[in-house]
Scaffold this motif. Structure first.
Motif, PDB file in Angstrom:
ATOM      1  N   LYS A   1       5.975  -4.873   7.994  1.00  0.00           N
ATOM      2  CA  LYS A   1       6.384  -4.041   6.870  1.00  0.00           C
ATOM      3  C   LYS A   1       5.916  -4.605   5.529  1.00  0.00           C
ATOM      4  N   TYR A   2       5.829  -5.922   5.416  1.00  0.00           N
ATOM      5  CA  TYR A   2       5.496  -6.552   4.143  1.00  0.00           C
ATOM      6  C   TYR A   2       4.189  -7.332   4.251  1.00  0.00           C
ATOM      7  N   ASP A   3       3.476  -7.403   3.124  1.00  0.00           N
ATOM      8  CA  ASP A   3       2.228  -8.153   3.052  1.00  0.00           C
ATOM      9  C   ASP A   3       2.272  -9.028   1.803  1.00  0.00           C
ATOM     10  N   TRP A   4       2.324 -10.331   2.003  1.00  0.00           N
ATOM     11  CA  TRP A   4       2.472 -11.259   0.895  1.00  0.00           C
ATOM     12  C   TRP A   4       1.127 -11.762   0.363  1.00  0.00           C
ATOM     13  N   ALA A   5       0.061 -11.554   1.104  1.00  0.00           N
ATOM     14  CA  ALA A   5      -1.235 -12.151   0.749  1.00  0.00           C
ATOM     15  C   ALA A   5      -1.857 -11.443  -0.453  1.00  0.00           C
ATOM     16  N   GLY A   6      -2.184 -12.196  -1.463  1.00  0.00           N
ATOM     17  CA  GLY A   6      -2.942 -11.708  -2.604  1.00  0.00           C
ATOM     18  C   GLY A   6      -2.206 -10.712  -3.481  1.00  0.00           C
ATOM     19  N   LYS A   7      -0.914 -10.723  -3.492  1.00  0.00           N
ATOM     20  CA  LYS A   7      -0.169  -9.783  -4.327  1.00  0.00           C
ATOM     21  C   LYS A   7      -0.042 -10.337  -5.736  1.00  0.00           C
ATOM     22  N   GLN A   8      -0.101  -9.428  -6.695  1.00  0.00           N
ATOM     23  CA  GLN A   8       0.040  -9.818  -8.083  1.00  0.00           C
ATOM     24  C   GLN A   8       1.468  -9.585  -8.537  1.00  0.00           C
ATOM     25  N   LYS A   9       1.825 -10.197  -9.628  1.00  0.00           N
ATOM     26  CA  LYS A   9       3.168 -10.042 -10.165  1.00  0.00           C
ATOM     27  C   LYS A   9       3.397  -8.570 -10.524  1.00  0.00           C
ATOM     28  N   GLY A  10       4.489  -8.032 -10.030  1.00  0.00           N
ATOM     29  CA  GLY A  10       4.832  -6.646 -10.330  1.00  0.00           C
ATOM     30  C   GLY A  10       4.316  -5.643  -9.306  1.00  0.00           C
ATOM     31  N   SER A  11       3.418  -6.042  -8.404  1.00  0.00           N
ATOM     32  CA  SER A  11       2.925  -5.094  -7.395  1.00  0.00           C
ATOM     33  C   SER A  11       3.845  -5.125  -6.182  1.00  0.00           C
ATOM     34  N   SER A  12       3.830  -4.041  -5.437  1.00  0.00           N
ATOM     35  CA  SER A  12       4.724  -3.890  -4.295  1.00  0.00           C
ATOM     36  C   SER A  12       4.299  -4.799  -3.147  1.00  0.00           C
ATOM     37  N   LEU A  13       5.298  -5.330  -2.431  1.00  0.00           N
ATOM     38  CA  LEU A  13       5.012  -6.158  -1.258  1.00  0.00           C
ATOM     39  C   LEU A  13       4.851  -5.325  -0.001  1.00  0.00           C
ATOM     40  N   LEU A  14       5.156  -4.049  -0.053  1.00  0.00           N
ATOM     41  CA  LEU A  14       5.023  -3.201   1.122  1.00  0.00           C
ATOM     42  C   LEU A  14       3.563  -3.099   1.529  1.00  0.00           C
ATOM     43  N   LYS A  15       3.318  -3.099   2.825  1.00  0.00           N
ATOM     44  CA  LYS A  15       1.967  -3.001   3.351  1.00  0.00           C
ATOM     45  C   LYS A  15       1.427  -1.602   3.118  1.00  0.00           C
ATOM     46  N   GLY A  16       0.173  -1.496   2.770  1.00  0.00           N
ATOM     47  CA  GLY A  16      -0.470  -0.207   2.612  1.00  0.00           C
ATOM     48  C   GLY A  16      -0.340   0.400   1.231  1.00  0.00           C
ATOM     49  N   THR A  17       0.347  -0.251   0.316  1.00  0.00           N
ATOM     50  CA  THR A  17       0.441   0.270  -1.043  1.00  0.00           C
ATOM     51  C   THR A  17      -0.737  -0.272  -1.842  1.00  0.00           C
ATOM     52  N   PRO A  18      -1.226   0.503  -2.783  1.00  0.00           N
ATOM     53  CA  PRO A  18      -2.367   0.021  -3.578  1.00  0.00           C
ATOM     54  C   PRO A  18      -1.964  -1.142  -4.470  1.00  0.00           C
ATOM     55  N   ALA A  19      -2.946  -1.951  -4.812  1.00  0.00           N
ATOM     56  CA  ALA A  19      -2.696  -3.090  -5.687  1.00  0.00           C
ATOM     57  C   ALA A  19      -2.368  -2.584  -7.086  1.00  0.00           C
ATOM     58  N   LYS A  20      -1.730  -3.418  -7.858  1.00  0.00           N
ATOM     59  CA  LYS A  20      -1.377  -3.062  -9.227  1.00  0.00           C
ATOM     60  C   LYS A  20      -2.670  -2.853 -10.023  1.00  0.00           C
ATOM     61  N   PRO A  21      -2.780  -1.721 -10.704  1.00  0.00           N
ATOM     62  CA  PRO A  21      -4.030  -1.475 -11.448  1.00  0.00           C
ATOM     63  C   PRO A  21      -4.182  -2.455 -12.615  1.00  0.00           C
ATOM     64  N   VAL A  22      -5.393  -2.917 -12.804  1.00  0.00           N
ATOM     65  CA  VAL A  22      -5.707  -3.828 -13.906  1.00  0.00           C
ATOM     66  C   VAL A  22      -6.024  -2.974 -15.124  1.00  0.00           C
ATOM     67  N   PRO A  23      -5.351  -3.213 -16.272  1.00  0.00           N
ATOM     68  CA  PRO A  23      -5.630  -2.400 -17.468  1.00  0.00           C
ATOM     69  C   PRO A  23      -7.066  -2.621 -17.968  1.00  0.00           C
TER      70      PRO A  23
END
Length: 87
Positions: free
Chosen positions: A62-84
């Protein structure tokens, strides 16, 4: 060192502790399955491990911890937090 030598006992033996220790060493000789013992074996030997396994299997992918940025969702399959984008 710790054992008694020449009639000297460095540790005072407690008869109640000795009886309990003897009982624990020989419990397999006197054990009987009663309703209470059967219920405890079923609960702690089957139900609790089954519940822990079910929870582990449910949350395993259910969760994916690899390479997540601060504020992005830990749920698997969600897009990464967009970079402004800077202009």
């Amino acid at each position: 060192m710790a054992g008694g030598h020449g009639g000297f006992e460095p540790v005072k033996l407690d008869p109640a502790i000795e009886r309990w220790s003897q009982m624990r060493e020989n419990v397999f000789q006197h054990f009987k399955f009663t309703k209470r013992a059967t219920r405890q074996v079923f609960t702690w030997g089957l139900l609790v491990p089954a519940a822990i396994a079910t929870i582990a299997i449910t949350f395993d992918n259910k969760y994916d911890w690899a390479g997540k940025q601060k504020g992005s969702s830990l749920l698997k399959g969600t897009p990464a937090k967009p970079v402004p984008q800077e202009e």
